[in-house]
Motif scaffolding. Structure first.
Motif, mmCIF file in Angstrom:
data_model
loop_
_atom_site.group_PDB
_atom_site.id
_atom_site.type_symbol
_atom_site.label_atom_id
_atom_site.label_comp_id
_atom_site.label_asym_id
_atom_site.label_seq_id
_atom_site.Cartn_x
_atom_site.Cartn_y
_atom_site.Cartn_z
ATOM 1 N N VAL A 10 0.822 -1.202 0.000
ATOM 2 C CA VAL A 10 0.000 0.000 0.000
ATOM 3 C C VAL A 10 0.860 1.257 0.000
ATOM 4 C CG1 VAL A 10 -1.696 1.302 1.343
ATOM 5 C CG2 VAL A 10 -1.891 -1.193 1.159
ATOM 6 N N ALA A 11 1.870 1.298 0.878
ATOM 7 C CA ALA A 11 2.734 2.481 1.005
ATOM 8 C C ALA A 11 4.040 2.064 1.672
ATOM 9 C CB ALA A 11 2.041 3.560 1.835
ATOM 10 N N ASP A 12 5.067 2.892 1.502
ATOM 11 C CA ASP A 12 6.350 2.618 2.166
ATOM 12 C C ASP A 12 7.179 3.891 2.248
ATOM 13 O OD1 ASP A 12 8.166 2.938 -0.166
ATOM 14 O OD2 ASP A 12 7.247 1.104 -0.906
ATOM 15 N N ASP A 13 8.340 3.762 2.869
ATOM 16 C CA ASP A 13 9.261 4.902 2.956
ATOM 17 C C ASP A 13 10.584 4.599 2.251
ATOM 18 O OD1 ASP A 13 10.478 3.156 4.733
ATOM 19 O OD2 ASP A 13 10.515 4.558 6.403
ATOM 20 N N ARG A 14 10.554 3.687 1.293
ATOM 21 C CA ARG A 14 11.749 3.306 0.537
ATOM 22 C C ARG A 14 11.999 4.341 -0.556
ATOM 23 N NH1 ARG A 14 12.662 -1.084 -3.792
ATOM 24 N NH2 ARG A 14 14.798 -1.692 -3.380
ATOM 25 N N TYR A 15 13.217 4.807 -0.675
ATOM 26 C CA TYR A 15 13.552 5.744 -1.748
ATOM 27 C C TYR A 15 15.045 5.665 -2.050
ATOM 28 C CZ TYR A 15 15.814 8.956 1.489
ATOM 29 O OH TYR A 15 16.670 9.504 2.400
ATOM 30 N N TRP A 16 15.407 6.085 -3.240
ATOM 31 C CA TRP A 16 16.799 6.077 -3.678
ATOM 32 C C TRP A 16 17.447 7.379 -3.231
ATOM 33 C CZ3 TRP A 16 20.300 2.790 -4.980
ATOM 34 C CH2 TRP A 16 21.464 3.213 -5.604
ATOM 35 N N ASP A 17 18.476 7.283 -2.401
ATOM 36 C CA ASP A 17 19.147 8.489 -1.909
ATOM 37 C C ASP A 17 20.441 8.780 -2.666
ATOM 38 O OD1 ASP A 17 21.029 6.692 -0.972
ATOM 39 O OD2 ASP A 17 20.727 7.167 1.144
ATOM 40 N N GLY A 18 20.634 8.071 -3.775
ATOM 41 C CA GLY A 18 21.848 8.251 -4.558
ATOM 42 C C GLY A 18 22.886 7.177 -4.275
ATOM 43 N N GLY A 36 -8.257 -8.132 3.736
ATOM 44 C CA GLY A 36 -8.434 -6.772 4.207
ATOM 45 C C GLY A 36 -7.761 -6.421 5.516
ATOM 46 N N GLN A 37 -6.927 -7.304 6.040
ATOM 47 C CA GLN A 37 -6.178 -6.991 7.252
ATOM 48 C C GLN A 37 -4.916 -6.232 6.860
ATOM 49 O OE1 GLN A 37 -5.966 -11.130 8.499
ATOM 50 N NE2 GLN A 37 -7.145 -10.565 10.317
ATOM 51 N N PHE A 38 -4.392 -5.444 7.800
ATOM 52 C CA PHE A 38 -3.199 -4.650 7.533
ATOM 53 C C PHE A 38 -2.042 -5.100 8.413
ATOM 54 C CE2 PHE A 38 -6.746 -2.050 6.240
ATOM 55 C CZ PHE A 38 -6.308 -1.538 5.035
ATOM 56 N N PHE A 39 -0.837 -4.949 7.868
ATOM 57 C CA PHE A 39 0.362 -5.205 8.664
ATOM 58 C C PHE A 39 1.514 -4.349 8.158
ATOM 59 C CE2 PHE A 39 0.598 -8.370 5.265
ATOM 60 C CZ PHE A 39 1.940 -8.425 4.928
ATOM 61 N N LEU A 40 2.465 -4.128 9.063
ATOM 62 C CA LEU A 40 3.697 -3.429 8.721
ATOM 63 C C LEU A 40 4.798 -4.458 8.583
ATOM 64 C CD1 LEU A 40 3.669 -0.458 11.258
ATOM 65 C CD2 LEU A 40 3.024 -0.391 8.842
ATOM 66 N N PHE A 41 5.598 -4.296 7.553
ATOM 67 C CA PHE A 41 6.808 -5.100 7.393
ATOM 68 C C PHE A 41 7.959 -4.125 7.540
ATOM 69 C CE2 PHE A 41 9.815 -7.190 4.186
ATOM 70 C CZ PHE A 41 10.378 -8.011 5.143
ATOM 71 N N GLU A 59 -7.458 1.534 11.741
ATOM 72 C CA GLU A 59 -7.187 2.919 12.129
ATOM 73 C C GLU A 59 -5.686 3.201 12.153
ATOM 74 O OE1 GLU A 59 -9.476 5.336 12.255
ATOM 75 O OE2 GLU A 59 -10.779 3.710 11.588
ATOM 76 N N GLU A 60 -4.891 2.258 12.651
ATOM 77 C CA GLU A 60 -3.436 2.423 12.641
ATOM 78 C C GLU A 60 -2.922 2.452 11.198
ATOM 79 O OE1 GLU A 60 -1.833 0.260 16.663
ATOM 80 O OE2 GLU A 60 -2.797 -1.010 15.138
ATOM 81 N N ALA A 61 -3.518 1.634 10.335
ATOM 82 C CA ALA A 61 -3.120 1.611 8.921
ATOM 83 C C ALA A 61 -3.360 2.970 8.270
ATOM 84 C CB ALA A 61 -3.870 0.519 8.170
ATOM 85 N N LYS A 62 -4.471 3.616 8.617
ATOM 86 C CA LYS A 62 -4.755 4.952 8.085
ATOM 87 C C LYS A 62 -3.682 5.942 8.533
ATOM 88 C CE LYS A 62 -9.757 4.432 7.837
ATOM 89 N NZ LYS A 62 -11.049 4.910 8.349
ATOM 90 N N GLU A 63 -3.280 5.856 9.787
ATOM 91 C CA GLU A 63 -2.230 6.748 10.298
ATOM 92 C C GLU A 63 -0.907 6.500 9.589
ATOM 93 O OE1 GLU A 63 -2.031 6.418 14.569
ATOM 94 O OE2 GLU A 63 -4.196 6.724 14.763
ATOM 95 N N TRP A 64 -0.545 5.223 9.417
ATOM 96 C CA TRP A 64 0.699 4.898 8.725
ATOM 97 C C TRP A 64 0.635 5.332 7.260
ATOM 98 C CZ3 TRP A 64 5.391 3.984 10.254
ATOM 99 C CH2 TRP A 64 5.601 3.555 11.558
ATOM 100 N N TYR A 65 -0.515 5.175 6.637
ATOM 101 C CA TYR A 65 -0.685 5.586 5.240
ATOM 102 C C TYR A 65 -0.359 7.075 5.097
ATOM 103 C CZ TYR A 65 -2.734 6.261 0.640
ATOM 104 O OH TYR A 65 -2.924 6.571 -0.687
ATOM 105 N N GLU A 66 -0.834 7.866 6.030
ATOM 106 C CA GLU A 66 -0.564 9.306 5.996
ATOM 107 C C GLU A 66 0.907 9.618 6.220
ATOM 108 O OE1 GLU A 66 -2.714 11.584 4.977
ATOM 109 O OE2 GLU A 66 -4.181 9.991 4.713
ATOM 110 N N GLN A 67 1.586 8.844 7.050
ATOM 111 C CA GLN A 67 2.988 9.106 7.402
ATOM 112 C C GLN A 67 3.974 8.655 6.333
ATOM 113 O OE1 GLN A 67 4.026 7.484 11.251
ATOM 114 N NE2 GLN A 67 2.065 8.100 12.100
ATOM 115 N N LEU A 68 3.680 7.547 5.669
ATOM 116 C CA LEU A 68 4.622 6.993 4.694
ATOM 117 C C LEU A 68 4.562 7.797 3.399
ATOM 118 C CD1 LEU A 68 3.966 3.223 5.404
ATOM 119 C CD2 LEU A 68 6.017 4.537 6.008
#
Length: 86
Positions: A10-18, A36-41, A59-68
């Motif tokens: 759904v979302a992540d914080d992975r990015y190429w920093d060079g 429909g269950q959510f989890f963080l890896f 509800e936690e998934a919604k918060e993480w979605y906004e943060q990632l």
């Protein structure tokens, strides 16, 4: 029980920093299972730490979605509703 190959990213914080794809040696990925269950890896490159999977509530998934920062699906596609206005 939670399989990243069968779940949808759904979302992540992975990015190429060079240099690499790891954010300070750690990354967080938000997944939704086919039922429909959510989890963080959470992955880590640091010695002495282990990658982990953590089941979370909708509800936690919604918060993480906004943060990632990297979204792979739209909010409505993930949660089936329009987000509340801030």
């Amino acid at each position: 029980m939670y399989d990243t190959e069968k779940a949808t990213l759904v979302a992540d914080d992975r990015y190429w920093d060079g240099r690499n794809w790891d954010r300070r040696g750690r990354n967080t990925y938000l997944y939704r299972t086919p039922k429909g269950q959510f989890f963080l890896f959470r992955t880590t490159q640091w010695q002495g730490e282990r990658s982990s999977i953590e089941p979370i509530s909708r509800e936690e998934a919604k918060e993480w979605y906004e943060q990632l920062p990297e979204k792979h699906l739209g909010y409505e596609e993930v949660f089936g509703e329009v987000p509340e206005e801030a």
